[in-house]
Write an enzyme that holds these catalytic residues in place. Structure first.
Site, PDB file in Angstrom:
ATOM      1  N   ARG A 175       0.830  -1.215   0.000  1.00  0.00           N
ATOM      2  CA  ARG A 175       0.000   0.000   0.000  1.00  0.00           C
ATOM      3  C   ARG A 175       0.860   1.260   0.000  1.00  0.00           C
ATOM      4  NH1 ARG A 175      -2.589  -4.922   0.907  1.00  0.00           N
ATOM      5  NH2 ARG A 175      -4.727  -4.629   0.161  1.00  0.00           N
ATOM      6  N   THR A 217      11.701  -3.822   1.019  1.00  0.00           N
ATOM      7  CA  THR A 217      10.911  -4.814   1.733  1.00  0.00           C
ATOM      8  C   THR A 217      11.476  -6.205   1.468  1.00  0.00           C
ATOM      9  OG1 THR A 217       8.654  -5.542   2.207  1.00  0.00           O
ATOM     10  CG2 THR A 217       9.172  -5.093  -0.099  1.00  0.00           C
ATOM     11  N   LYS A 253      15.845  -6.518   3.047  1.00  0.00           N
ATOM     12  CA  LYS A 253      16.145  -5.569   4.119  1.00  0.00           C
ATOM     13  C   LYS A 253      17.536  -5.749   4.729  1.00  0.00           C
ATOM     14  CE  LYS A 253      11.437  -4.543   5.675  1.00  0.00           C
ATOM     15  NZ  LYS A 253      10.552  -4.486   6.863  1.00  0.00           N
ATOM     16  N   GLU A 296      22.236   4.281  13.255  1.00  0.00           N
ATOM     17  CA  GLU A 296      22.161   3.485  14.484  1.00  0.00           C
ATOM     18  C   GLU A 296      20.904   2.620  14.514  1.00  0.00           C
ATOM     19  OE1 GLU A 296      21.935   4.183  19.360  1.00  0.00           O
ATOM     20  OE2 GLU A 296      21.503   5.816  17.966  1.00  0.00           O
ATOM     21  N   ASP A 356      10.649   1.682  11.066  1.00  0.00           N
ATOM     22  CA  ASP A 356       9.667   0.929  11.858  1.00  0.00           C
ATOM     23  C   ASP A 356       9.634   1.424  13.303  1.00  0.00           C
ATOM     24  OD1 ASP A 356       8.781  -0.656   9.786  1.00  0.00           O
ATOM     25  OD2 ASP A 356      10.156  -2.310  10.227  1.00  0.00           O
ATOM     26  N   GLY A 394      11.408 -11.488  16.891  1.00  0.00           N
ATOM     27  CA  GLY A 394      11.893 -11.396  15.518  1.00  0.00           C
ATOM     28  C   GLY A 394      12.333  -9.982  15.168  1.00  0.00           C
TER      29      GLY A 394
END
EC number: 1.1.1.25
Length: 278
Positions: free
Chosen positions: A19, A65, A69, A80, A104, A131
């Site tokens: 998206r 993605t 990554k 960092e 993120d 994870g």
């Protein structure tokens, strides 16, 4: 491509489901910026060439993605945040130097700030999963000042690896110890795929959580997971995975197009409509 038109892209394999174009094109229109955002389906064997010649392909930066990554971290100058998470999802130029970061962290924290202001008054959090997404969440919580993070994972070794990485404020616990950790948690975060469409459910009794606790789920298909529904039924504040998706896109847009966009109700409704079963 016109010299005045700046463009970014999403590099993945596959990436057609993303998206991100919807989000960035909305902001370009809202801010009146002449720019573009495309999807580039690049297989692993072609990733290094594509990234190292990103400008030649007409781009001022990119999102990255699955499955690229970790490789992106090696091909760029990571900050960092990207190093701490072990993955880069945003690439941008600093002169001729290609740098990378991981947004993120900002997406998770920004979503909490917008959805549950004051969430950080609690010193203790409980995070499920160890994870890549968990690394971003733990980094963000520690940076924000959370003093103790109980980290539950079915493989205790993976949780211990995050304690080794981030320090003693991260406390690994067995999955079976989740009920005992709930009473002291002002924030509960699910970073696993449990509860996602097509995955097993996440079954946790939330009755022991404090009345002012906040529950966050990184899953956004479905938009309201069973975990979030149970939290709302108890009157707890929640932060869903779609909010994180929207907020994590903000910094990349700013880096590429020179304007900081806002996550608006209109944008959320636009993406919700696109996610709805057709």
């Amino acid at each position: 491509m016109a010299a005045t038109k700046r463009a970014a892209c999403l590099i993945g394999c596959p990436a057609a489901h993303s998206r991100s174009p919807l989000i960035h094109h909305y902001w370009l229109r809202q801010l009146g910026i002449e720019g573009g955002y495309s999807i580039e389906a690049v297989p692993p064997e072609g990733f290094a060439e594509f990234v190292l010649h990103l400008k030649t392909h007409g781009y001022v930066g990119a999102n990255v993605t699955i499955p690229h990554k970790e490789r992106a971290l090696q091909l760029t100058e990571p900050d960092e945040r990207a190093c701490a998470v072990g993955a880069a999802n945003t690439l941008y130029y600093d002169g001729d130097l290609l740098r990378s970061t991981n947004t993120d962290i900002e997406g998770f924290i920004g979503n909490l700030d917008a959805s549950a202001p004051g969430w950080d008054r609690s010193a203790h959090a409980l995070v499920l999963g160890a994870g890549g997404s968990s690394r971003a969440v733990v980094f963000g919580l520690l940076e924000r000042g959370v003093q103790r993070i109980a980290l539950a994972n079915r493989s205790i070794e993976r949780a211990q690896a995050l304690r080794d990485l981030f320090g003693e404020r991260v406390v690994p616990i067995a999955w079976s110890d989740i009920p005992a950790a709930l009473p002291g948690a002002g924030l509960l975060v699910n970073t696993t795929s449990l509860g996602m469409k097509g995955q097993p459910p996440l079954q946790i009794d939330l009755s022991a959580l404090p009345a002012d606790a906040v529950v966050s789920d990184l899953v956004y298909v479905p938009l309201e997971t069973d975990l979030l529904a149970a939290a709302k039924a108890r009157g707890l504040r929640t932060a869903d995975g779609l909010g994180m998706l929207l907020h994590q896109a903000v910094r990349g847009f700013d880096l590429w197009f020179g304007a900081r966009p806002h996550v608006t109700p209109e944008l959320r409704a636009l993406v919700e409509a696109d996610l709805a079963p057709k």
